[in-house]
Design a protein around this motif. Structure first.
Motif, PDB file in Angstrom:
ATOM      1  N   ASP A   1      -2.996  -6.648   2.129  1.00  0.00           N
ATOM      2  CA  ASP A   1      -1.553  -6.824   2.331  1.00  0.00           C
ATOM      3  C   ASP A   1      -0.785  -7.018   1.032  1.00  0.00           C
ATOM      4  N   LEU A   2      -1.476  -7.316  -0.040  1.00  0.00           N
ATOM      5  CA  LEU A   2      -0.780  -7.491  -1.322  1.00  0.00           C
ATOM      6  C   LEU A   2      -0.562  -6.096  -1.919  1.00  0.00           C
ATOM      7  N   LEU A   3       0.702  -5.703  -1.996  1.00  0.00           N
ATOM      8  CA  LEU A   3       1.007  -4.300  -2.281  1.00  0.00           C
ATOM      9  C   LEU A   3       0.488  -3.838  -3.634  1.00  0.00           C
ATOM     10  N   SER A   4       0.505  -4.712  -4.634  1.00  0.00           N
ATOM     11  CA  SER A   4      -0.006  -4.304  -5.946  1.00  0.00           C
ATOM     12  C   SER A   4      -1.515  -4.105  -5.933  1.00  0.00           C
ATOM     13  N   PHE A   5      -2.200  -4.866  -5.102  1.00  0.00           N
ATOM     14  CA  PHE A   5      -3.644  -4.639  -4.957  1.00  0.00           C
ATOM     15  C   PHE A   5      -3.870  -3.282  -4.309  1.00  0.00           C
TER      16      PHE A   5
ATOM     17  N   MET B   1      -1.814  -0.705  -4.265  1.00  0.00           N
ATOM     18  CA  MET B   1      -1.437   0.340  -5.224  1.00  0.00           C
ATOM     19  C   MET B   1      -2.553   0.597  -6.220  1.00  0.00           C
ATOM     20  N   GLY B   2      -3.114  -0.478  -6.723  1.00  0.00           N
ATOM     21  CA  GLY B   2      -4.086  -0.366  -7.805  1.00  0.00           C
ATOM     22  C   GLY B   2      -5.480   0.021  -7.344  1.00  0.00           C
ATOM     23  N   ARG B   3      -5.786  -0.252  -6.083  1.00  0.00           N
ATOM     24  CA  ARG B   3      -7.191  -0.117  -5.687  1.00  0.00           C
ATOM     25  C   ARG B   3      -7.461   0.809  -4.515  1.00  0.00           C
ATOM     26  N   ALA B   4      -6.468   1.048  -3.670  1.00  0.00           N
ATOM     27  CA  ALA B   4      -6.733   1.925  -2.519  1.00  0.00           C
ATOM     28  C   ALA B   4      -6.995   3.338  -3.019  1.00  0.00           C
TER      29      ALA B   4
ATOM     30  N   MET C   1       1.236  -5.759   6.919  1.00  0.00           N
ATOM     31  CA  MET C   1       2.563  -5.668   6.284  1.00  0.00           C
ATOM     32  C   MET C   1       3.384  -4.591   6.985  1.00  0.00           C
TER      33      MET C   1
ATOM     34  N   ASN D   1       8.607  -1.311   2.010  1.00  0.00           N
ATOM     35  CA  ASN D   1       7.871  -0.968   0.786  1.00  0.00           C
ATOM     36  C   ASN D   1       6.501  -0.373   1.062  1.00  0.00           C
TER      37      ASN D   1
ATOM     38  N   ALA E   1       6.711   3.342   0.328  1.00  0.00           N
ATOM     39  CA  ALA E   1       6.635   3.720  -1.085  1.00  0.00           C
ATOM     40  C   ALA E   1       5.186   3.648  -1.566  1.00  0.00           C
ATOM     41  N   VAL E   2       4.485   2.587  -1.181  1.00  0.00           N
ATOM     42  CA  VAL E   2       3.091   2.438  -1.600  1.00  0.00           C
ATOM     43  C   VAL E   2       2.252   3.602  -1.073  1.00  0.00           C
TER      44      VAL E   2
ATOM     45  N   GLU F   1       9.512   7.772  -6.754  1.00  0.00           N
ATOM     46  CA  GLU F   1       9.280   8.839  -5.763  1.00  0.00           C
ATOM     47  C   GLU F   1       9.863  10.159  -6.261  1.00  0.00           C
TER      48      GLU F   1
ATOM     49  N   GLU G   1       5.091   0.085 -10.363  1.00  0.00           N
ATOM     50  CA  GLU G   1       4.939  -1.329 -10.721  1.00  0.00           C
ATOM     51  C   GLU G   1       6.066  -1.761 -11.655  1.00  0.00           C
TER      52      GLU G   1
ATOM     53  N   GLY H   1       4.879  -9.009  -0.132  1.00  0.00           N
ATOM     54  CA  GLY H   1       3.601  -8.437  -0.558  1.00  0.00           C
ATOM     55  C   GLY H   1       3.538  -8.141  -2.036  1.00  0.00           C
TER      56      GLY H   1
ATOM     57  N   ASN I   1      -1.866  -3.404 -13.510  1.00  0.00           N
ATOM     58  CA  ASN I   1      -1.942  -2.050 -12.945  1.00  0.00           C
ATOM     59  C   ASN I   1      -1.332  -1.015 -13.891  1.00  0.00           C
TER      60      ASN I   1
ATOM     61  N   TYR J   1      -3.469   2.142 -15.353  1.00  0.00           N
ATOM     62  CA  TYR J   1      -3.213   3.534 -14.952  1.00  0.00           C
ATOM     63  C   TYR J   1      -2.534   4.382 -16.022  1.00  0.00           C
TER      64      TYR J   1
END
Lengths: 107, 140
Positions: free
Chosen positions: A31-35, A37-40, A50, A54, A57-58, B23, B48, B104, B113, B117
Protein backbone atom coordinates in the motif's frame (compact mmCIF):
# COMPACT_ATOMS: atom_id res chain seq x y z
CA UNK A 1 -2.94 -16.32 -16.17
CA UNK A 2 -4.95 -13.56 -17.83
CA UNK A 3 -6.77 -10.69 -16.14
CA UNK A 4 -10.04 -12.43 -16.96
CA UNK A 5 -8.83 -15.66 -15.30
CA UNK A 6 -7.73 -13.73 -12.21
CA UNK A 7 -11.05 -11.91 -11.94
CA UNK A 8 -12.91 -15.22 -12.09
CA UNK A 9 -10.61 -16.89 -9.59
CA UNK A 10 -11.03 -14.08 -7.06
CA UNK A 11 -14.76 -13.79 -7.79
CA UNK A 12 -13.82 -10.24 -8.50
CA UNK A 13 -15.65 -7.34 -10.02
CA UNK A 14 -14.34 -5.60 -13.14
CA UNK A 15 -14.24 -1.90 -12.27
CA UNK A 16 -12.59 -1.17 -15.61
CA UNK A 17 -10.86 -3.79 -17.72
CA UNK A 18 -9.57 -2.83 -21.13
CA UNK A 19 -7.36 -5.86 -21.71
CA UNK A 20 -9.12 -8.95 -20.28
CA UNK A 21 -6.76 -11.26 -22.19
CA UNK A 22 -3.55 -9.58 -21.02
CA UNK A 23 -1.23 -12.04 -19.35
CA UNK A 24 -0.21 -11.31 -15.76
CA UNK A 25 3.49 -11.96 -15.42
CA UNK A 26 3.92 -11.66 -11.67
CA UNK A 27 2.43 -10.14 -8.53
CA UNK A 28 3.15 -7.52 -5.89
CA UNK A 29 1.31 -6.61 -2.70
CA UNK A 30 1.55 -3.32 -0.84
CA UNK A 31 0.00 0.00 0.00
CA UNK A 32 2.96 2.35 0.30
CA UNK A 33 3.02 3.89 -3.16
CA UNK A 34 6.76 4.56 -3.28
CA UNK A 35 7.46 0.94 -2.40
CA UNK A 36 5.11 -0.15 -5.16
CA UNK A 37 6.70 2.28 -7.63
CA UNK A 38 10.18 1.13 -6.77
CA UNK A 39 9.62 -2.58 -6.46
CA UNK A 40 6.56 -3.83 -8.32
CA UNK A 41 7.72 -5.56 -11.49
CA UNK A 42 6.25 -4.39 -14.79
CA UNK A 43 3.33 -6.49 -16.01
CA UNK A 44 2.35 -7.56 -12.48
CA UNK A 45 -0.97 -7.80 -10.66
CA UNK A 46 -0.81 -5.29 -7.78
CA UNK A 47 -2.78 -6.21 -4.66
CA UNK A 48 -3.67 -3.28 -2.44
CA UNK A 49 -6.29 -1.70 -0.24
CA UNK A 50 -5.36 1.80 -1.40
CA UNK A 51 -8.08 3.42 -3.44
CA UNK A 52 -7.07 7.05 -3.88
CA UNK A 53 -6.54 8.51 -7.34
CA UNK A 54 -2.75 8.19 -7.13
CA UNK A 55 -3.01 4.42 -7.62
CA UNK A 56 -3.76 5.20 -11.28
CA UNK A 57 -0.56 7.20 -11.74
CA UNK A 58 1.45 4.45 -10.04
CA UNK A 59 -0.10 1.78 -12.26
CA UNK A 60 0.59 3.74 -15.45
CA UNK A 61 4.12 4.74 -14.58
CA UNK A 62 5.22 1.37 -13.24
CA UNK A 63 3.52 -0.55 -16.09
CA UNK A 64 1.30 -2.56 -13.78
CA UNK A 65 -0.96 -5.00 -15.65
CA UNK A 66 -3.91 -4.86 -13.24
CA UNK A 67 -4.74 -3.25 -9.91
CA UNK A 68 -6.54 -5.66 -7.58
CA UNK A 69 -8.36 -3.70 -4.88
CA UNK A 70 -8.87 -6.12 -1.99
CA UNK A 71 -11.26 -6.39 0.98
CA UNK A 72 -14.09 -4.93 -1.09
CA UNK A 73 -12.73 -1.42 -0.55
CA UNK A 74 -14.92 1.13 -2.26
CA UNK A 75 -13.32 2.78 -5.30
CA UNK A 76 -14.56 6.27 -6.16
CA UNK A 77 -16.07 6.97 -9.55
CA UNK A 78 -13.35 9.54 -10.29
CA UNK A 79 -10.68 6.86 -9.82
CA UNK A 80 -12.51 4.54 -12.21
CA UNK A 81 -12.92 7.42 -14.67
CA UNK A 82 -9.17 8.03 -14.56
CA UNK A 83 -8.50 4.32 -15.07
CA UNK A 84 -10.78 4.40 -18.12
CA UNK A 85 -9.09 7.50 -19.48
CA UNK A 86 -5.62 5.99 -19.06
CA UNK A 87 -6.41 2.44 -20.03
CA UNK A 88 -5.64 0.95 -16.62
CA UNK A 89 -7.12 -2.41 -15.72
CA UNK A 90 -8.65 -2.40 -12.23
CA UNK A 91 -10.69 -5.05 -10.47
CA UNK A 92 -11.90 -5.52 -6.92
CA UNK A 93 -12.44 -8.53 -4.71
CA UNK A 94 -13.98 -9.13 -1.29
CA UNK A 95 -10.96 -11.23 -0.32
CA UNK A 96 -8.18 -9.74 1.74
CA UNK A 97 -4.70 -9.57 0.21
CA UNK A 98 -3.51 -12.76 1.90
CA UNK A 99 -6.68 -14.61 0.91
CA UNK A 100 -6.45 -13.44 -2.70
CA UNK A 101 -2.84 -14.50 -3.12
CA UNK A 102 -3.48 -17.82 -1.40
CA UNK A 103 -6.23 -18.50 -3.89
CA UNK A 104 -3.90 -17.86 -6.83
CA UNK A 105 -1.26 -20.08 -5.30
CA UNK A 106 -3.81 -22.87 -4.98
CA UNK A 107 -4.76 -22.28 -8.63
CA UNK B 1 16.96 14.28 -33.76
CA UNK B 2 17.20 17.68 -32.12
CA UNK B 3 16.57 17.80 -28.41
CA UNK B 4 12.91 18.01 -27.47
CA UNK B 5 12.25 20.45 -24.68
CA UNK B 6 9.16 20.13 -22.50
CA UNK B 7 8.06 22.29 -19.57
CA UNK B 8 5.38 21.70 -17.00
CA UNK B 9 3.99 23.55 -14.00
CA UNK B 10 3.49 21.23 -11.06
CA UNK B 11 0.61 22.23 -8.82
CA UNK B 12 1.42 22.15 -5.09
CA UNK B 13 -0.77 20.16 -2.66
CA UNK B 14 -2.85 18.87 -5.57
CA UNK B 15 -2.79 15.10 -5.23
CA UNK B 16 -5.40 14.63 -7.94
CA UNK B 17 -3.23 16.05 -10.72
CA UNK B 18 0.04 14.81 -9.18
CA UNK B 19 1.89 12.75 -11.73
CA UNK B 20 0.37 14.37 -14.81
CA UNK B 21 3.69 15.90 -15.95
CA UNK B 22 5.35 12.51 -15.65
CA UNK B 23 2.47 10.80 -17.47
CA UNK B 24 2.89 13.28 -20.34
CA UNK B 25 6.66 12.69 -20.52
CA UNK B 26 6.11 8.95 -20.47
CA UNK B 27 3.69 9.21 -23.38
CA UNK B 28 6.18 11.34 -25.36
CA UNK B 29 9.04 8.89 -24.78
CA UNK B 30 6.82 5.97 -25.71
CA UNK B 31 5.79 7.80 -28.88
CA UNK B 32 9.45 8.27 -29.78
CA UNK B 33 9.95 4.53 -29.59
CA UNK B 34 12.30 4.60 -26.60
CA UNK B 35 12.91 1.20 -24.99
CA UNK B 36 10.03 0.54 -22.52
CA UNK B 37 12.41 -0.38 -19.69
CA UNK B 38 14.13 3.01 -20.04
CA UNK B 39 10.80 4.81 -20.24
CA UNK B 40 9.79 3.08 -17.02
CA UNK B 41 12.99 4.15 -15.25
CA UNK B 42 12.49 7.77 -16.29
CA UNK B 43 8.84 7.66 -15.26
CA UNK B 44 9.45 6.21 -11.79
CA UNK B 45 12.26 8.64 -10.94
CA UNK B 46 10.40 11.67 -12.28
CA UNK B 47 7.14 10.74 -10.56
CA UNK B 48 8.89 10.57 -7.20
CA UNK B 49 10.34 14.02 -7.84
CA UNK B 50 7.01 15.39 -8.94
CA UNK B 51 5.30 13.99 -5.84
CA UNK B 52 8.00 15.51 -3.64
CA UNK B 53 7.30 18.93 -5.12
CA UNK B 54 3.58 18.46 -4.46
CA UNK B 55 4.14 17.30 -0.88
CA UNK B 56 6.99 19.49 0.29
CA UNK B 57 7.45 22.51 -1.93
CA UNK B 58 4.03 23.80 -2.93
CA UNK B 59 4.70 22.79 -6.51
CA UNK B 60 7.31 23.94 -8.97
CA UNK B 61 8.51 23.48 -12.51
CA UNK B 62 9.55 20.40 -14.43
CA UNK B 63 11.86 20.89 -17.42
CA UNK B 64 12.57 17.91 -19.59
CA UNK B 65 15.09 17.60 -22.42
CA UNK B 66 14.99 14.50 -24.54
CA UNK B 67 18.13 13.70 -26.54
CA UNK B 68 19.02 10.80 -28.83
CA UNK B 69 20.80 8.94 -26.06
CA UNK B 70 19.36 10.28 -22.82
CA UNK B 71 16.74 12.33 -21.07
CA UNK B 72 17.46 15.06 -18.55
CA UNK B 73 14.67 15.93 -16.11
CA UNK B 74 15.08 19.03 -13.98
CA UNK B 75 12.62 19.57 -11.14
CA UNK B 76 12.85 23.06 -9.76
CA UNK B 77 11.00 24.34 -6.72
CA UNK B 78 11.18 27.35 -4.46
CA UNK B 79 10.10 25.43 -1.37
CA UNK B 80 11.67 25.16 2.04
CA UNK B 81 14.76 23.25 0.91
CA UNK B 82 16.45 20.16 2.37
CA UNK B 83 18.66 20.87 5.41
CA UNK B 84 20.51 17.54 5.32
CA UNK B 85 20.57 15.86 1.90
CA UNK B 86 22.50 12.83 3.14
CA UNK B 87 19.82 12.14 5.74
CA UNK B 88 17.04 12.73 3.19
CA UNK B 89 18.60 10.10 0.92
CA UNK B 90 18.33 7.39 3.59
CA UNK B 91 15.54 4.90 2.82
CA UNK B 92 12.73 5.35 5.35
CA UNK B 93 13.62 8.91 6.36
CA UNK B 94 10.60 11.14 5.88
CA UNK B 95 9.27 14.50 7.00
CA UNK B 96 5.86 14.02 5.38
CA UNK B 97 2.81 14.68 7.53
CA UNK B 98 0.04 12.29 8.51
CA UNK B 99 -2.32 13.31 5.68
CA UNK B 100 0.33 12.57 3.09
CA UNK B 101 1.13 9.22 4.70
CA UNK B 102 -2.54 8.28 4.62
CA UNK B 103 -2.42 8.65 0.84
CA UNK B 104 0.37 6.07 0.72
CA UNK B 105 3.24 8.51 0.28
CA UNK B 106 5.84 9.68 2.75
CA UNK B 107 7.43 6.28 3.31
CA UNK B 108 10.86 7.77 2.83
CA UNK B 109 11.44 6.01 -0.49
CA UNK B 110 11.17 8.97 -2.88
CA UNK B 111 14.79 10.08 -3.09
CA UNK B 112 16.13 6.49 -2.82
CA UNK B 113 13.89 5.50 -5.75
CA UNK B 114 15.14 8.45 -7.82
CA UNK B 115 18.73 7.44 -7.14
CA UNK B 116 17.98 3.81 -7.94
CA UNK B 117 16.21 4.40 -11.25
CA UNK B 118 18.00 7.40 -12.77
CA UNK B 119 21.62 7.00 -13.87
CA UNK B 120 22.48 10.29 -12.21
CA UNK B 121 20.53 12.09 -9.50
CA UNK B 122 21.89 15.49 -8.54
CA UNK B 123 20.24 17.35 -5.68
CA UNK B 124 20.99 21.00 -5.06
CA UNK B 125 19.16 22.59 -2.18
CA UNK B 126 19.27 25.69 -0.08
CA UNK B 127 17.16 26.01 3.05
CA UNK B 128 14.52 28.69 2.59
CA UNK B 129 15.22 29.03 -1.13
CA UNK B 130 14.31 25.73 -2.73
CA UNK B 131 15.56 22.56 -4.33
CA UNK B 132 16.57 21.53 -7.82
CA UNK B 133 16.75 17.85 -8.62
CA UNK B 134 18.38 16.79 -11.88
CA UNK B 135 17.72 13.28 -13.10
CA UNK B 136 19.72 11.95 -16.02
CA UNK B 137 18.70 8.67 -17.58
CA UNK B 138 20.78 7.18 -20.39
CA UNK B 139 18.98 5.05 -22.94
CA UNK B 140 20.27 1.50 -23.13
Amino acid sequence: MTIKDLTNLLQGKELYVEEPDRTIESGYAGDLLSFVMGRAPSGCAWFTVMTNINICAVAVLADIAVIVVCEGCEVDENVIAKARQQGINIISTELDIFGAIKKIDAG
Amino acid sequence: MDAIHLEYDVDGKNFVSAGSATESVKAQLKGLGINPADVRRVAIAMYEGEINMVIHANGGKAMVDIFMDKVIVKLIDTGKGIPDIEQAMKPGFSTADEDVRNLGFGAGMGLPNMKKYADECIIESEVGKGTTVTLITNFS
